[in-house]
Every structure is written in C-alpha cells, then in structure tokens.
Design a protein around this motif. Structure first.
Motif, PDB file in Angstrom:
ATOM      1  N   SER A 199      -6.749  -0.764   7.829  1.00 45.09           N
ATOM      2  CA  SER A 199      -6.466  -2.194   7.689  1.00 45.09           C
ATOM      3  C   SER A 199      -6.800  -2.940   8.973  1.00 45.09           C
ATOM      4  CB  SER A 199      -5.002  -2.414   7.296  1.00 45.09           C
ATOM      5  OG  SER A 199      -4.120  -2.068   8.352  1.00 45.09           O
ATOM      6  N   GLU A 248      -5.265  -4.256  -0.816  1.00 48.20           N
ATOM      7  CA  GLU A 248      -4.954  -4.781   0.517  1.00 48.20           C
ATOM      8  C   GLU A 248      -6.209  -4.880   1.375  1.00 48.20           C
ATOM      9  OE1 GLU A 248      -2.586  -3.425   4.590  1.00 48.20           O
ATOM     10  OE2 GLU A 248      -2.619  -2.113   2.839  1.00 48.20           O
ATOM     11  N   CYS A 263       0.854  -1.178   0.000  1.00 48.72           N
ATOM     12  CA  CYS A 263       0.000   0.000   0.000  1.00 48.72           C
ATOM     13  C   CYS A 263       0.894   1.234   0.000  1.00 48.72           C
ATOM     14  CB  CYS A 263      -0.891  -0.032   1.239  1.00 48.72           C
ATOM     15  SG  CYS A 263      -2.049   1.318   1.348  1.00 48.72           S
TER      16      CYS A 263
END
Length: 297
Positions: A128, A150, A36
């Motif tokens: 995340s 991701e 990322c």
C-alpha cells in the motif's frame, strides 16, 4: 574514496526517504477502501532487497511482494531519483523495525517464493505504501485478492497526483483502439481502457470485443473455468446477458497476448474496472464506438 561514496549514498537514500514520508504526510492516506483482511505471520527480519519486487529474509527465504507490479524501467530522466533507488530507500525505512509478515490466501508461488504482504510498523502493508507513492501498480492474481480494492483506490490517487511512475507517459493507460501500440506491448503487463463494442458468451467463454473487427481489434476473454468468479456487482447481469457490456467503458489489466489481434485473458474480476460513464452516451460513439453490428466473437 569508497567511504566517501558510501556516505554520499546513505545521505541520498535518507533524503529520498524523507521526501517520501513528507509526501505521505501531505497526501495520504486519503483513500479509504474496504478493509484488507490478511493473516498475520511471524516478525519480519529482512536481509537484502533482491530485485524490484522481492526481498530476502535473514533466514535466506525469498519473499515476493504479492499484488503489485514494479516496472523495470526507470522513470525520471533529468536528474530525478530513479524508481529503483526510491524503492531501496522506502523499503529500508518501512522494514527497519517492528515489521511483520502477513498473508492472503496463497502463501507460496510455484518457484517456492513466499507470497506476502509485509506489514510496516504503522500496520499498513508495504504494497500500500509503494502503490500510494507511485512506485508500483496493482497486479492481482486469482488466489490473492483480499487487498486489491484498497490497492486499486491508492493507485488511482497516485495516478491522479502524477506520483512516481505516473509522471512517465510510458506507463499511461493504453487505449483499446490503439491496436499497433498494443501489439508492440505483446508479452508485457499493461493497463488498457476502452469502450466495449460487443460482447458474447460462446461455449461458456466470455468475449469482449473493443472494435468492429474481432480478427484484428483488441479483445478481452474469460475462460469457462474462471467465469465462476465473475458473479458480483456489474458481473451479475453481464453473466446472464454479456451483451449488456456493450457500450460500457472498461479498464482491464493483464499481460497482452496476440491472438486475432491483441488480447488480455482475465482470470478474476479485480482485473476489470467499470466506468460510471453513461451507457447511452457511450453507445452514441464515445471513444470511437459507432453503431454495433451483430458479430459472433
């Protein structure tokens, strides 16, 4: 009495945070996706969590957590922690120290809020962590796309593990052939999956129809101005000949509109996930798809 309540609340938040960290230790991060790429910014001095999707910095600026959607409804109903309470605890733990603001392409939205991916002390984005714990789902935008691969991988893992919101049927992936349910969800952000019945390009606009009746069934469209972003992977061949999408299983996400039936308008390719399911098998009628008739979208 007030002091006692505050103490009990702090203990409850601490317990939720411990459970969250134990979950990460046991289950993740097991997903490896494309790196990322973000631009690091200034150290983050967080103030308060303003609502389920944003926080206020010590200097008064409001930060919107880019790339995710945190459902407004509470998940658990039988004494289990609510999503909001879990979120408060997780954010408090992640942003307690050594956090840094990081940015994708666009740093501010039209309301003047900072669009950021705050990085926790472990170097991972807050988004995340939240998606991995099942406290948020991916909601990408055309101008902030670098971290979406991701996040999608983490969302899939959280859904498979039935974490957080994914324990609640209210957040299950919706079926493209359930038109009534889709119409009831008009104006809401949703994830919809089904097999494309037919597809075409009309004056540069892409149409993907998920049923025989284009006037009532679920449709996905891409405007000519946005189609230029759909150029890699599966889209290379589909852009040349949209009919190649017929029989493919697609999972799309976005806000449901109503125009000749329920519809989602795509602005960037990360809103779509293609299934690896065999195309020929899909054409034989999987998920209710029968023989295709030539229709103009």
């Amino acid at each position: 009495m007030k002091t006692s309540r505050r103490r009990m609340r702090r203990r409850a938040i601490a317990l939720v945070l411990i459970l969250f960290l134990v979950t990460l230790f046991l289950f993740g991060p097991a997903v490896e996706a494309a790196p990322c790429k973000l631009t690091r910014g200034e150290p983050l001095l967080a103030g308060d969590v303003k609502d389920a999707q944003s926080l206020t910095l010590a200097d008064g600026r409001e930060v919107k957590l880019a790339g995710i959607d945190i459902p407004k409804h509470d998940v658990a109903k039988g004494g289990a922690p609510r999503v909001g309470e879990q979120l408060d605890a997780v954010l408090a733990g992640l942003l307690v120290q050594d956090a840094t603001l990081a940015y994708d392409q666009t740093r501010e939205d039209r309301y003047g809020r900072v669009l950021a991916f705050p990085l926790a002390a472990d170097g991972r984005s807050v988004q995340s962590h939240l998606v991995e714990a099942g406290l948020a789902r991916v909601r990408s935008s055309a101008d902030n796309r670098n971290c979406i691969a991701e996040l999608l991988a983490l969302e899939e893992e959280a859904r498979a593990g039935r974490r957080g919101i994914w324990r609640d049927s209210a957040y299950a992936i919706m079926a493209a052939d359930d038109v009534a349910a889709l119409l009831r969800a008009e104006g809401e952000f949703a994830i919809v999956e089904g097999v494309v019945h037919e597809a075409a390009s009309v004056r540069g606009r892409l149409y993907f129809n998920f049923g025989e009746d284009r006037r009532t069934d679920f449709t996905v469209t891409v405007a000519p101005a946005d189609a230029k972003l759909f150029k890699a992977g599966d889209w290379t061949s589909i852009r040349r000949d949209p009919r190649l999408a017929a029989g493919r299983k697609m999972r799309v996400r976005g806000f449901i509109e109503s125009y000749n039936g329920p519809e989602i308008t795509l602005t960037h390719p990360e809103q779509v996930e293609f299934s690896s399911e065999d195309k020929a098998r899909a054409n034989e009628g999987v998920d209710g798809v029968g023989k295709r008739k030539k229709r103009k979208p």
